[in-house]
Design a protein around this motif. Structure first.
Motif, mmCIF file in Angstrom:
data_model
loop_
_atom_site.group_PDB
_atom_site.id
_atom_site.type_symbol
_atom_site.label_atom_id
_atom_site.label_comp_id
_atom_site.label_asym_id
_atom_site.label_seq_id
_atom_site.Cartn_x
_atom_site.Cartn_y
_atom_site.Cartn_z
ATOM 1 N N ALA A 22 -6.038 18.968 -14.785
ATOM 2 C CA ALA A 22 -6.571 18.520 -13.452
ATOM 3 C C ALA A 22 -6.317 17.157 -13.432
ATOM 4 O O ALA A 22 -6.209 16.214 -14.252
ATOM 5 N N PHE A 23 -6.037 16.624 -12.337
ATOM 6 C CA PHE A 23 -5.996 15.126 -11.995
ATOM 7 C C PHE A 23 -7.797 14.633 -11.837
ATOM 8 O O PHE A 23 -8.481 15.218 -10.972
ATOM 9 N N VAL A 24 -7.756 13.562 -12.729
ATOM 10 C CA VAL A 24 -9.012 12.954 -12.766
ATOM 11 C C VAL A 24 -8.994 11.243 -12.815
ATOM 12 O O VAL A 24 -8.488 10.696 -13.446
ATOM 13 N N PRO A 25 -9.348 11.000 -11.334
ATOM 14 C CA PRO A 25 -9.034 9.530 -10.969
ATOM 15 C C PRO A 25 -9.865 8.728 -11.863
ATOM 16 O O PRO A 25 -10.960 8.984 -12.345
ATOM 17 N N GLY A 26 -9.284 7.751 -12.233
ATOM 18 C CA GLY A 26 -9.883 6.673 -13.018
ATOM 19 C C GLY A 26 -9.906 7.131 -14.706
ATOM 20 O O GLY A 26 -10.739 6.071 -15.337
ATOM 21 N N VAL A 27 -9.421 8.099 -15.129
ATOM 22 C CA VAL A 27 -9.559 8.316 -16.469
ATOM 23 C C VAL A 27 -8.260 8.170 -17.269
ATOM 24 O O VAL A 27 -7.065 8.471 -16.521
ATOM 25 N N GLU A 28 -8.034 7.808 -18.408
ATOM 26 C CA GLU A 28 -6.747 7.581 -19.163
ATOM 27 C C GLU A 28 -5.962 8.694 -19.059
ATOM 28 O O GLU A 28 -6.525 9.997 -19.213
ATOM 29 N N TRP A 29 -4.542 8.701 -18.450
ATOM 30 C CA TRP A 29 -3.734 9.738 -18.310
ATOM 31 C C TRP A 29 -2.697 9.494 -19.547
ATOM 32 O O TRP A 29 -1.838 8.520 -19.738
ATOM 33 N N ARG A 30 -2.629 10.600 -20.281
ATOM 34 C CA ARG A 30 -1.426 10.477 -21.252
ATOM 35 C C ARG A 30 -0.412 11.291 -21.018
ATOM 36 O O ARG A 30 -0.348 12.492 -20.511
ATOM 37 N N ASP A 31 1.047 11.137 -21.596
ATOM 38 C CA ASP A 31 2.068 11.824 -21.236
ATOM 39 C C ASP A 31 2.068 12.900 -22.313
ATOM 40 O O ASP A 31 1.274 13.137 -23.155
ATOM 41 N N THR A 32 3.290 13.608 -22.189
ATOM 42 C CA THR A 32 3.322 14.879 -23.058
ATOM 43 C C THR A 32 3.591 14.640 -24.652
ATOM 44 O O THR A 32 3.432 15.387 -25.190
ATOM 45 N N ASP A 33 3.833 13.136 -24.693
ATOM 46 C CA ASP A 33 3.810 13.001 -26.251
ATOM 47 C C ASP A 33 2.236 12.327 -26.691
ATOM 48 O O ASP A 33 2.054 11.950 -28.066
ATOM 49 N N GLY A 34 1.397 12.396 -25.775
ATOM 50 C CA GLY A 34 0.017 11.768 -26.314
ATOM 51 C C GLY A 34 -0.018 10.409 -25.860
ATOM 52 O O GLY A 34 -1.128 9.971 -26.122
ATOM 53 N N ALA A 35 0.862 9.552 -25.219
ATOM 54 C CA ALA A 35 0.475 8.223 -25.223
ATOM 55 C C ALA A 35 0.201 8.038 -23.807
ATOM 56 O O ALA A 35 0.537 8.620 -22.810
ATOM 57 N N PRO A 36 -0.593 6.951 -23.536
ATOM 58 C CA PRO A 36 -1.097 6.333 -22.310
ATOM 59 C C PRO A 36 0.139 6.521 -21.258
ATOM 60 O O PRO A 36 0.976 5.716 -21.527
#
Ligand code: DGJ
Length: 352
Positions: A22-36
């Motif tokens: 889900a889209f969660v505003p304001g929470v760290e969002w990681r890419d498919t490698d697990g990096a922010p």
């Protein structure tokens, strides 16, 4: 036998590395490698079934010392890192180190078959205030810088700031910016000018790497909201009407957004009010506008408001506030905080 059974069974859905559903505003969002994800002040371009998200990469430090990064996705939720498509060290000296490359936006130019990126380039302490234009044959780069300039010179009376910024000699300043690709093939750049007092909009040249020339006020460009000190422009178009969301100017701190509407890109524009409603609307949900993304697969008037929740002391820890909204003809724009949502949210919003 085991092999046969395995062949007939549908493979389990891949578990996203970032674990997000889900889209969660304001929470760290990681890419498919697990990096922010590092794509601040950015924008999204759709290329076939893929979306490309471009933005400032602050991983090596504020002032986006890394450069401009790109990510790609087919569902807007899971993003693959496509790398740094315009490294900071490929820019002229004054924009490296303590300079900045901000708010990059990319559009596609059909005739030359090139992806064209515009951005705000600035030197130490924002003392240069220029536009940068870069091109690439592919959406995932590499982009090559082809122009650095102040597109328009106009005598607005000037002032102390403009003397320092040499506006009379070099043209009027260029800072927070956005592009709009119109449906007739024309494209426009919106930017904060006149030492940040007044927003400008200008049509681009046919190849999108310059402004339309000869430059004629009212025909190729216009001054919007004189002295209103707006920035962070996010333009979009719905049913022939142009919309523009902007922020006020308070550095990295959030402030109330406003939106403006027009029947023609060069105006006249009318300021309507704050599109944000409900809790935290006075601070645009503690964020600042970056882009408005149409989601035609959800509905013709479905959009995502993309904004940055800046962390001024550690820009790489800034997060993203993405919110779904639906434009209703004849009604004011309403963007509400939705703490957790997926693309199915548009169905409920459209049915209201
Ligand atoms: C607000 C702008 O919108 C940002 O892009 C950035 O330039 C900061 N100001 C710098 O203070």
């Amino acid at each position: 036998m085991i092999v046969l059974l395995a062949c007939h069974r549908a493979p389990p859905p891949p578990t996203p590395v970032d674990g997000r559903d889900a889209f969660v505003p304001g929470v760290e969002w990681r890419d498919t490698d697990g990096a922010p994800i590092e794509a601040h002040g950015g924008g999204v371009l759709r290329v076939g079934r893929r979306y490309y998200w471009y933005g400032e990469n602050h991983r090596l430090g504020g002032g986006n010392k890394t450069g401009i990064s790109a990510y790609s996705s087919t569902d807007l939720l899971h993003w693959k890192n496509e790398g740094v498509v315009l490294p900071k060290d490929s820019l002229p000296e004054r924009f490296r180190d303590r300079g900045v490359a901000e708010r990059p936006k990319v559009i596609y130019e059909r005739r030359t078959k090139r992806y064209v990126m515009w951005m705000h380039l600035d030197a130490n302490r924002y003392s240069d205030a220029s536009a940068g234009v870069a091109v690439s044959a592919s959406p995932n780069g590499p982009f090559r810088l082809v122009r650095v300039f102040r597109p328009i010179g106009y005598d607005y009376g000037y002032g102390a700031d403009s003397a320092q910024l040499r506006e009379r000699e070099l043209g009027n300043t260029f800072r927070d910016m956005a592009l709009l690709a119109d449906d007739d093939g024309r494209a426009y750049v919106f930017y904060a000018s006149e030492s940040n007092r007044t927003m400008y909009v200008s049509r681009l040249s046919d190849d999108y790497t310059d402004v339309a020339r000869p430059i004629v006020e009212g025909r190729t460009w216009a001054r919007l909201f004189p002295d209103a000190r707006r920035e962070a422009p996010a333009p979009f178009k719905v049913d022939g009407t142009y919309y523009l969301i902007t922020s006020g100017q308070s550095g990295w701190d959030p402030n109330p957004a406003r939106y403006h509407v027009a029947e023609r890109v060069l105006g006249p524009w009318r300021t309507v009010g704050n599109p944000a409603v409900g809790p935290d609307s006075a601070t645009t949900f503690r964020s600042q506008s970056a882009f408005v993304l149409p989601v035609p697969s959800a509905c013709a008037r479905c959009f995502v408001f993309m904004a940055d929740r800046w962390e001024p002391r550690a820009l790489e820890r800034s997060t993203y506030v993405w919110l779904p909204f639906v434009v209703r003809p004849g009604e004011p724009l309403r963007i509400e905080l939705v703490p957790r949502w997926d693309l199915g949210a548009f169905r409920a919003l459209a049915a209201r």
